[in-house]
Design an enzyme around this catalytic site. Sequence first.
Site, PDB file in Angstrom:
ATOM      1  N   HIS A 131       0.955  -9.564   3.686  1.00  0.00           N
ATOM      2  CA  HIS A 131       1.448  -8.270   3.197  1.00  0.00           C
ATOM      3  C   HIS A 131       0.406  -7.559   2.328  1.00  0.00           C
ATOM      4  O   HIS A 131       0.492  -6.355   2.130  1.00  0.00           O
ATOM      5  CB  HIS A 131       2.722  -8.449   2.366  1.00  0.00           C
ATOM      6  CG  HIS A 131       4.002  -8.328   3.141  1.00  0.00           C
ATOM      7  ND1 HIS A 131       4.238  -7.311   4.036  1.00  0.00           N
ATOM      8  CD2 HIS A 131       5.129  -9.093   3.130  1.00  0.00           C
ATOM      9  CE1 HIS A 131       5.465  -7.454   4.537  1.00  0.00           C
ATOM     10  NE2 HIS A 131       6.022  -8.523   4.011  1.00  0.00           N
ATOM     11  N   GLU A 172      11.839  -5.161  -4.988  1.00  0.00           N
ATOM     12  CA  GLU A 172      12.177  -4.590  -3.687  1.00  0.00           C
ATOM     13  C   GLU A 172      13.666  -4.826  -3.413  1.00  0.00           C
ATOM     14  O   GLU A 172      14.134  -5.943  -3.605  1.00  0.00           O
ATOM     15  CB  GLU A 172      11.357  -5.245  -2.575  1.00  0.00           C
ATOM     16  CG  GLU A 172      11.587  -4.538  -1.237  1.00  0.00           C
ATOM     17  CD  GLU A 172      10.756  -5.097  -0.089  1.00  0.00           C
ATOM     18  OE1 GLU A 172       9.964  -6.037  -0.302  1.00  0.00           O
ATOM     19  OE2 GLU A 172      10.904  -4.574   1.012  1.00  0.00           O
ATOM     20  N   ALA A 203      10.901 -14.866  -0.353  1.00  0.00           N
ATOM     21  CA  ALA A 203       9.743 -14.683  -1.224  1.00  0.00           C
ATOM     22  C   ALA A 203       9.430 -13.196  -1.278  1.00  0.00           C
ATOM     23  O   ALA A 203       9.969 -12.417  -0.509  1.00  0.00           O
ATOM     24  CB  ALA A 203       8.542 -15.451  -0.684  1.00  0.00           C
ATOM     25  N   MET A 204       8.529 -12.819  -2.209  1.00  0.00           N
ATOM     26  CA  MET A 204       8.223 -11.401  -2.402  1.00  0.00           C
ATOM     27  C   MET A 204       6.735 -11.206  -2.639  1.00  0.00           C
ATOM     28  O   MET A 204       6.119 -11.898  -3.428  1.00  0.00           O
ATOM     29  CB  MET A 204       9.056 -10.880  -3.593  1.00  0.00           C
ATOM     30  CG  MET A 204       8.814  -9.430  -3.932  1.00  0.00           C
ATOM     31  SD  MET A 204       9.298  -8.333  -2.554  1.00  0.00           S
ATOM     32  CE  MET A 204       8.143  -6.996  -2.819  1.00  0.00           C
ATOM     33  N   GLU A 213       3.713 -13.596   3.094  1.00  0.00           N
ATOM     34  CA  GLU A 213       3.589 -12.819   1.857  1.00  0.00           C
ATOM     35  C   GLU A 213       2.126 -12.488   1.575  1.00  0.00           C
ATOM     36  O   GLU A 213       1.809 -11.389   1.127  1.00  0.00           O
ATOM     37  CB  GLU A 213       4.208 -13.568   0.669  1.00  0.00           C
ATOM     38  CG  GLU A 213       5.660 -14.037   0.872  1.00  0.00           C
ATOM     39  CD  GLU A 213       6.621 -12.949   1.317  1.00  0.00           C
ATOM     40  OE1 GLU A 213       6.373 -11.763   1.037  1.00  0.00           O
ATOM     41  OE2 GLU A 213       7.642 -13.284   1.973  1.00  0.00           O
TER      42      GLU A 213
HETATM   43 ZN   LIG Z   1       7.903  -9.412   4.424  1.00  0.00          ZN
END
Ligand SMILES: [Zn+2]
Length: 881
Positions: A308, A127, A269-270, A305
Amino acid sequence: MRTDTPQTVRLEDYRPSDHLIDRVELDVRLDPHDTRVTARLAIRPNPAGRPGAPLVLDGDDLRLLALDLDGQSLAPAAFRVAPSALTLPEPPQRPFTLTIETRLDPTANTKLMGLYRSNGVYCTQCEADGFRRITYFLDRPDVMSIYTTRIEAEEAAAPVLLGNGNPVEAGRIEGTGRHFAVWHDPHPKPAYLFALVGGRLDRVSSTFTTMDGRAVELAVYVEPGKGDRAAYALDAVERSMAWDERTFGRAYDLDVFNVVAVSDFNMGAMENKGLNIFNDKYVLASPDTATDADYAAIEAIIAHEYFHNWSGNRVTCRDWFQLCLKEGLTVFRDQEFSSDMRSRDVHRIGEVRTLRARQFPEDAGPLAHPVRPKRYAEINNFYTATVYEKGAEIVRMLRTLIGERAFRAGMDRYFAENDGTAATVEDFLRAFEAETGRDLSRFAEWYERPGTPRVAISGHYDAGAQTYSLALRQTRPGAGSDAPPVVIPIRLGLIGQDGPLDDARSPRVTDGVFVLDRWDDVLTIENVATAPVPSLFRGFSAPVRVDMAMDDTERLTLLRHDTDGFNRWEAAQRVAARLMIGALRGEATAAGSDAFAAALGSFLDARALADPAFAALVLSLPSESDLADDIGSEIDPDAIHAARYDLRARLGTALTDRLHALRDALAEPAGTPFSPDAASAGRRALRNAALDLIAAADPTGGAACADAQIHSAGNMTDRLAGLSTLALLPGETREAAFAAFAERYVDEPLVLDKWFAIQAMIPEDGTVERVRRLQEHPAFAMTNPNRVRALVGSFALANPTQFNRRDGAGFTLVADTVLALDRANPQIAARLMTAFGSWRRLEPVRRGMAESALRRILATPGLSRDVTDIAGRSLGESVTA
Ligand SMILES: [Zn+2]
């Protein structure tokens, strides 16, 4: 280095992709310098696209090795290739398979976007547009595909191989020392959610059974030897999963959920599907290395996260203009989670402090933009407080307006109707309109324009009629002259001399909420027996600035009697801010500060031990940047610092006996095991807030007290609080404490980050030289984003007097760092640049210095698109096409 001219992308230009990619089969053969990626893409024309359109796949810095279509290699005339794109001018008008082989050098990837190595671990960050640095692709969120990924690596170097989805196959390749793993993700996803990891990692794990009976294997992977620091993160994953089921009815949807901590990471973070990759700062924790704030941040970011998975992954964004659709909503969800895990009032105050410290100044400066931007030159520069924090406030206001039950039903509908699709803000609001029958088109205005609305309020009590009237007027600075009024929910109540006036009523107030949706309005409340003090915007019910003439006595009545915790805290903050700004303007304040100290003393006597975390917040005065934001123009940071220091010293002197008594009462008996829970953290917070005021009043005694605390502390929270207090008190004790701390934690980069940050925030003339010296320290590395943020980021964003030095030395230091960093990691360089966002509000000498630093940056040849964009917008110049 990017050499392309920045191109502006506009929301109004959106059109669907001409092609879709249904399935992706990736074969990634990892090697430090020569990684080979083979991508088999099942492509077809999009019925919603333009018939016969060329196929243009995005690339960034790619080298093509081979290309074929349906198994036949393509003639050179049939395609065009460059590092930034692969084009088939006349692709087949039917489904076909394109096979692309590219070659990457993960070790040389210092931008930390795409596939790179961090401390020997292969990892990815895609991203917003990192996948195009791995293979040529339609790298846009509305192209969603099913991925199967085969990862191969030398087994000794990378015994752990992880991908998205579920593991399906693994094995050795005999005689080569290499092994492989195959992962399959059954959920269609955009490329930005792709991830893989390969490396030598320790694993801690547990299982979680979802509400629909699926057994999920949970694991957290960390650097070898650090497994014992991953327990809290793993526990936070379990609590997040249970909470999302309980609160939003959302269950997890794969057989495994993996979290990997890496040390070089551009963001926090992802949320990659099933494989969240974290900055190790937000995973690793032990009592000796992490503060209470670190534990709280780990809990919040793990939750964010994880959440999400539904708000972002199952329902993703149609395009990057809709970023707030996943971020604002998910921040709201993680805020609610943390509020349920901790004290709701205390957490809400923290959220508002963050919003005011970061988003309000952004919204008032040259980098202001709508929560849903209408154009961008570099999307990586729009991961902002406005998109995240103001975006979350919009969701919160929506819930306040329609009520909790309708909000939950609307969320269920939103997930059900948009599952597996790439959605827009309109899709989100439509779910709530369908559920409630309300027209939310006026409310949608919150997404459309920048600027923080202001609400001016005056109150009038009519003793004869026993009514209380509030005249309200809203304005929208920064939003443009054609902007309509916004819909502002105001949660309110009335407070009398002895407590809340519960009998007061108005038919226009529903469940304690009045809705201001015009420029001007008058609200009349009946049955008001005595002159009241209004308690407005309870819980900070809208992200606005409020102007209301109210004297200190009235505010201190709220501190004493309001039933709303946020407004009790806010009352004390407003009194403190008025005293400090009054002092700046030369107005006498001795009597005012004495009255404030007396009120704080009574407050502490009544409530401090019952709710220490809240009391700690009441004792923490508005920050220097809060005051600068209140003042708004011609800012002199040195004068603000002096005024704040003076009030801290006055309060410390007036309250000294109480503060010492509180510190004794809250001291933990020696040998008490550390617990990061909210109640224990609250006691530590109040003890340390007391220490801060004690030291302001009595530097010598305070230094001794802080030094003693550093030596006796059984945890990082208390040790660091002692060091932070000592940092403000120049002398040998301080320097000796800094040296001892560095020696103790020489092998702990995340702890040394705290040491860098504290020194970078010292409000003294020598700090610029100190930071330059620390940039040469062996533990500092320009290639590591955490180190840069800790040292230079703390200086630029959290040291107002030294960054804004009158001789420009602070601006020069940050500009030098930005330019040194830009070629290696433009994203982090651009992030540092945002410190210049408030330069126009400075007094003229500093303003001139800031402007020349910005112009020097912008005039540098070969500047990245990221930094060019921020520098240009900061100067108010359009640098994009
Ligand atoms: Zn986010």
